[in-house]
Design a protein around this motif. Structure first.
Motif, short mmCIF file in Angstrom:
data_model
loop_
_atom_site.label_atom_id
_atom_site.label_comp_id
_atom_site.label_asym_id
_atom_site.label_seq_id
_atom_site.Cartn_x
_atom_site.Cartn_y
_atom_site.Cartn_z
N PRO A 162 40.25 43.78 33.93
CA PRO A 162 40.85 43.96 35.26
C PRO A 162 39.86 43.59 36.37
CG PRO A 162 40.26 46.07 34.32
CD PRO A 162 40.00 45.05 33.26
N TRP A 163 40.39 43.31 37.54
CA TRP A 163 39.57 43.06 38.72
C TRP A 163 38.82 44.35 39.07
CZ3 TRP A 163 39.45 38.39 41.55
CH2 TRP A 163 40.34 37.41 41.10
N SER A 164 37.68 44.24 39.70
CA SER A 164 36.90 45.43 40.06
C SER A 164 37.54 46.20 41.21
CB SER A 164 35.46 45.04 40.42
OG SER A 164 35.45 44.20 41.55
N SER A 165 38.42 45.54 41.98
CA SER A 165 39.13 46.23 43.06
C SER A 165 40.55 45.65 43.14
CB SER A 165 38.41 46.04 44.39
OG SER A 165 38.37 44.67 44.74
N GLY A 166 41.40 46.39 43.79
CA GLY A 166 42.79 45.96 43.89
C GLY A 166 42.98 44.89 44.97
N LEU A 167 44.11 44.24 44.92
CA LEU A 167 44.43 43.19 45.88
C LEU A 167 44.49 43.73 47.30
CD1 LEU A 167 45.27 40.21 46.36
CD2 LEU A 167 47.63 40.93 45.96
N PHE A 168 44.99 44.93 47.47
CA PHE A 168 45.16 45.49 48.81
C PHE A 168 44.06 46.49 49.19
CE2 PHE A 168 49.43 44.31 47.29
CZ PHE A 168 49.64 43.26 48.17
N ASP A 169 42.89 46.37 48.57
CA ASP A 169 41.74 47.20 48.93
C ASP A 169 40.89 46.50 49.99
OD1 ASP A 169 42.53 49.08 47.10
OD2 ASP A 169 41.16 48.43 45.53
N CYS A 170 41.55 45.72 50.84
CA CYS A 170 40.84 44.90 51.84
C CYS A 170 39.97 45.74 52.76
CB CYS A 170 41.84 44.12 52.69
SG CYS A 170 42.87 43.01 51.74
N PHE A 171 40.43 46.95 53.10
CA PHE A 171 39.74 47.74 54.10
C PHE A 171 38.54 48.49 53.54
CE2 PHE A 171 44.09 47.18 55.63
CZ PHE A 171 43.80 46.49 56.80
#
Length: 185
Positions: free
Chosen positions: A51-60
């Protein structure tokens, strides 16, 4: 000298046999072999996706990158592209091409989605939440931020580029550990 079978020289779409004459690397004691293209395909398919280390919408979670990407996505894209291309293209050149595609076509996601795919292949990342092109078309800024965060989490300093990261890692490997003078028997 030439085969009487016309398909022998004209049709290369047939897959080579997996057993019989040894034409590659043995994969089992039963005498089965894979040629180089089959080995590469097998290796890619057998590689577990992480998995990615962070989500797609963890922009902030990284406001600096979020703001840069909001106002000038070509900078974030250029930094990501330089690392993904392993320094073969510079941040400036990739960012300028991104801006050019944005101005001419108006849809830079057609260019940036290929780098997401390339990055996923390099790090065996899952294609989530949907296909790479769809992610970039619907959420360009969030996708660029996620890729930037992923490379940062993998230890890259995005501000110094590929060559700066290589130099930094080489300096860390070649320096001998220091010995404290106070150590004695």
């Amino acid at each position: 000298m030439y085969s009487s079978n016309p398909k022998a020289h004209d049709d290369y779409s047939e897959e080579p046999p997996l057993s019989g004459t040894a034409t590659g690397v043995p994969v089992s004691s039963s005498g089965e072999y894979y040629d180089s293209t089959q080995r590469a395909a097998f290796h890619i398919k057998s590689r577990a996706r992480v998995p990615w280390s962070s989500g797609l919408f963890d922009c902030f979670s990284d406001m600096k990158t979020c703001c840069v990407t909001l106002w000038c996505p070509c900078i974030t894209f250029g930094q990501v592209a330089e690392i993904v291309d392993k320094g073969s293209t510079s941040c400036g050149a990739s960012g300028a091409l991104y801006a050019l595609v944005c101005c001419v076509i108006g849809c830079p996601c057609l260019y940036s989605c290929f780098y997401r795919s390339k990055m996923r292949q390099q790090y065996a990342l899952r294609e989530t939440p949907c296909g790479d092109c769809l992610v970039h078309c619907c959420c360009e800024g969030c996708a660029l931020c996620q890729e930037h965060r992923e490379l940062t989490m993998r230890g890259y300093d995005m501000t110094i580029g590929w060559h700066g990261n290589v130099e930094r890692r080489n300096r860390g490997v070649t320096t001998a550990p220091s010995v404290e003078e106070s150590m004695s028997r």
